[in-house]
Design an enzyme around this catalytic site. Structure first.
Site, short mmCIF file in Angstrom:
data_model
loop_
_atom_site.label_atom_id
_atom_site.label_comp_id
_atom_site.label_asym_id
_atom_site.label_seq_id
_atom_site.Cartn_x
_atom_site.Cartn_y
_atom_site.Cartn_z
N VAL A 173 17.16 43.39 69.72
CA VAL A 173 17.03 42.91 68.34
C VAL A 173 17.66 41.52 68.21
O VAL A 173 17.11 40.63 67.55
CB VAL A 173 17.70 43.89 67.35
N HIS A 174 18.80 41.34 68.84
CA HIS A 174 19.51 40.05 68.81
C HIS A 174 18.63 38.93 69.39
O HIS A 174 18.52 37.85 68.81
CB HIS A 174 20.80 40.19 69.61
N ILE A 175 18.00 39.20 70.52
CA ILE A 175 17.14 38.21 71.16
C ILE A 175 15.91 37.92 70.30
O ILE A 175 15.52 36.76 70.11
CB ILE A 175 16.71 38.70 72.56
#
Length: 213
Positions: A174-176
């Protein structure tokens, strides 16, 4: 430096210094290696991923040591950033307006500081997962510690290790995705700066603090 270069530099704000960027990429690299080798050890169907560390034997030996490196690097990162990730009133309102977030209707959201509510939740989730991985990893580290614990504790630790690993992998994905989705975010962690327009749009409260505007 010519006038054009000076104008470009004036239009940028430092978001991460060199030490913070190096630390971030050390965590990122060790995480990728640990995620792949951890999946290899998790299920026989993924054992082929042990090629990352040179085969099954080396994967079993190196995985926990690399895990310690990642934990130490992340701990340094967390000590430097925890104060920016305290959940505040505006963050709750930001999270409640998640539909506006995914629809890019940022004008309907409260002003965001250095990090938004989603980034802060991910930060604390990562801290919890890192601690869980460290503690459970020590319990199941056969060469050094597992003989000290009863089999029930070891079994619980295996489940906890897998659960924390899964949550961390999902969180990093999700962060990427979010970093790629919001153009300019990746550049902040490579060259260390962002444009004033980027900061004003995505983190207005932080922008005002940095520029006194």
């Amino acid at each position: 430096m010519n006038n054009a270069d000076r104008d470009v530099e004036k239009d940028r704000i430092v978001r991460y210094n060199a030490r913070e960027r190096i630390n971030h990429w050390l965590v990122a690299i060790t995480f990728v290696v640990l995620a792949l080798s951890g999946l290899a050890l998790f299920h026989p169907a993924m054992f082929w991923l042990t090629f990352v560390l040179g085969g099954g034997t080396w994967t079993r030996i190196l995985h926990p040591f690399i895990g310690l490196v990642m934990f130490v690097c992340f701990a340094i990162l967390a000590v430097g950033f925890w104060r920016y990730n305290l959940i505040e009133k505006n963050d709750i309102a930001w999270l409640k307006g998640i539909r506006d977030v995914v629809s890019n209707r940022e004008e309907n959201l409260p002003p965001v500081g250095r990090y938004n509510g989603g980034q802060k939740l991910l930060f604390w989730t990562m801290i919890a997962c890192m601690i869980g991985l460290l503690l459970s990893g020590i319990v199941i580290w056969r060469a050094w510690f597992s003989w000290m614990f009863p089999i029930l504790v070891i079994r619980v630790a295996v489940v906890l290790h897998a659960l924390c690993g899964f949550v961390l992998i999902v969180g990093i994905v999700v962060h990427i995705y979010a970093a790629i989705w919001i153009k300019g975010t990746v550049g902040a962690m490579t060259r260390g700066t962002v444009s004033r327009a980027w900061a004003r749009k995505h983190h207005p409260a932080w922008y005002r603090k940095m520029t006194d505007e």
